[in-house]
Write a protein that holds these residues in place. Structure first.
Motif, mmCIF file in Angstrom:
data_model
loop_
_atom_site.group_PDB
_atom_site.id
_atom_site.type_symbol
_atom_site.label_atom_id
_atom_site.label_comp_id
_atom_site.label_asym_id
_atom_site.label_seq_id
_atom_site.Cartn_x
_atom_site.Cartn_y
_atom_site.Cartn_z
ATOM 1 N N SER A 1 11.042 -12.260 40.515
ATOM 2 C CA SER A 1 10.006 -12.430 39.523
ATOM 3 C C SER A 1 8.767 -12.698 40.018
ATOM 4 C CB SER A 1 10.399 -13.292 38.489
ATOM 5 O OG SER A 1 11.527 -13.000 37.852
ATOM 6 N N GLY A 2 7.718 -12.282 39.301
ATOM 7 C CA GLY A 2 6.287 -12.496 40.069
ATOM 8 C C GLY A 2 5.330 -11.590 39.190
ATOM 9 N N PHE A 3 4.023 -11.640 39.631
ATOM 10 C CA PHE A 3 3.311 -10.978 39.095
ATOM 11 C C PHE A 3 2.480 -11.412 37.736
ATOM 12 C CE2 PHE A 3 1.746 -7.558 35.913
ATOM 13 C CZ PHE A 3 0.291 -7.513 36.440
ATOM 14 N N PHE B 1 7.923 -11.349 34.347
ATOM 15 C CA PHE B 1 7.886 -10.010 34.873
ATOM 16 C C PHE B 1 9.084 -9.986 36.042
ATOM 17 C CE2 PHE B 1 6.745 -6.488 37.549
ATOM 18 C CZ PHE B 1 6.457 -5.577 36.726
ATOM 19 N N ALA B 2 10.040 -9.254 35.932
ATOM 20 C CA ALA B 2 11.120 -9.100 36.824
ATOM 21 C C ALA B 2 11.019 -7.688 37.550
ATOM 22 C CB ALA B 2 12.261 -9.070 35.894
ATOM 23 N N TYR B 3 11.231 -7.939 38.759
ATOM 24 C CA TYR B 3 11.075 -6.654 39.938
ATOM 25 C C TYR B 3 12.570 -6.328 39.795
ATOM 26 C CZ TYR B 3 6.299 -7.500 41.089
ATOM 27 O OH TYR B 3 5.097 -7.903 41.415
ATOM 28 N N ALA C 1 10.212 -10.658 47.711
ATOM 29 C CA ALA C 1 10.488 -9.661 48.294
ATOM 30 C C ALA C 1 11.116 -9.706 49.861
ATOM 31 C CB ALA C 1 9.330 -8.674 48.421
ATOM 32 N N ARG C 2 10.771 -10.681 50.743
ATOM 33 C CA ARG C 2 11.052 -11.189 51.978
ATOM 34 C C ARG C 2 11.390 -12.423 51.963
ATOM 35 N NH1 ARG C 2 11.109 -6.434 51.149
ATOM 36 N NH2 ARG C 2 10.395 -4.623 52.588
ATOM 37 N N THR C 3 11.465 -13.450 51.060
ATOM 38 C CA THR C 3 11.657 -14.820 51.310
ATOM 39 C C THR C 3 12.401 -15.538 50.336
ATOM 40 O OG1 THR C 3 9.578 -15.247 50.035
ATOM 41 C CG2 THR C 3 9.388 -15.167 52.031
#
Length: 226
Positions: free
Chosen positions: A140-142, A146-148, A52-54
């Motif tokens: 991706s994460g969580f 899982f793609a944001y 998200a920020r990195t």
């Protein structure tokens, strides 16, 4: 190791002996900088992982030295952010290299009606907005696969998460939270609002890559009834 820590620019942090983390001011900055990094990545770099920020850059003993990677990250970020190169959504990293991913969705989710009401529209209106937007995989994460997904100017909506998360969300659930859309790749707890479901497999360990959606991919949801 090259470092920078200023209030008005990117921040670089060492992450062990094989990685370095570039901190940026916003998700839009990440999308712009990640696109430029992918286009100019040096030989031997193992991976680039946006969040998200990195952006995390991973190398190994055979790759470029961390100092060189850090310098490349900073110089690229400063150049891109200074010049304001491109549209962070419309020209996200990798978008021109991979075909648009089409995901068929049955819009019958448990939270569809309530979510539409929260956004000041009816269910048909929400479905039209969701299918009318070309989404971009920001990161991706969580959970694996899982793609944001972000929609840029075509999706200016903010969707509140559930006040009480579900203990189990089924695989294939298409959901909204904040400015993001996403598809649960497997059953897991979750607090996103479910608006539909798909049979598309998002995570397959036998595939290469195992994730169906990777950062930079463009995604379009299509309504189906069967």
């Amino acid at each position: 190791m090259v470092t920078a820590d200023t209030s008005d620019g990117p921040v670089l942090r060492a992450m062990g002996e094989e990685a370095v983390l570039l901190e940026l001011g916003s998700l839009d900055d990440v999308l712009l900088v990640h696109r430029a990094l992918v286009a100019s990545r040096p030989d031997g770099l193992v991976d680039l992982v946006p969040a998200a920020r990195t952006v995390l850059a991973v190398t190994d003993a055979r790759g470029p030295a961390l100092a060189a990677v850090g310098a490349w990250l900073l110089m690229t970020a400063e150049r891109v952010l200074r010049s304001g190169e491109g549209d962070p959504i419309g020209s996200a990293a990798g978008a021109s290299d991979r075909p648009e991913v089409v995901i068929p969705v049955r819009y019958d989710g448990a939270d569809l009606l309530e979510t539409a009401a929260l956004l000041g529209m009816d269910a048909d209106g929400l479905v039209a907005r969701h299918t009318g937007c070309v989404w971009t995989v920001a990161f991706s994460g969580f959970a694996p696969g899982f793609a944001y997904l972000v929609g840029g100017a075509a999706w200016p909506l903010e969707v509140p998460r559930l006040s009480v998360p579900r203990m189990a969300v089924p695989a294939g659930a298409v959901a909204l939270a904040g400015a993001f859309s996403g598809v649960y790749p497997r059953s897991s707890p979750g607090g996103w609002r479910i608006i539909g479901r798909t049979d598309t497999v998002l995570w397959d360990t036998a595939a290469d890559p195992p994730a169906r959606l990777v950062p930079g991919d463009r995604v379009r949801f299509v309504q189906v009834t069967a």
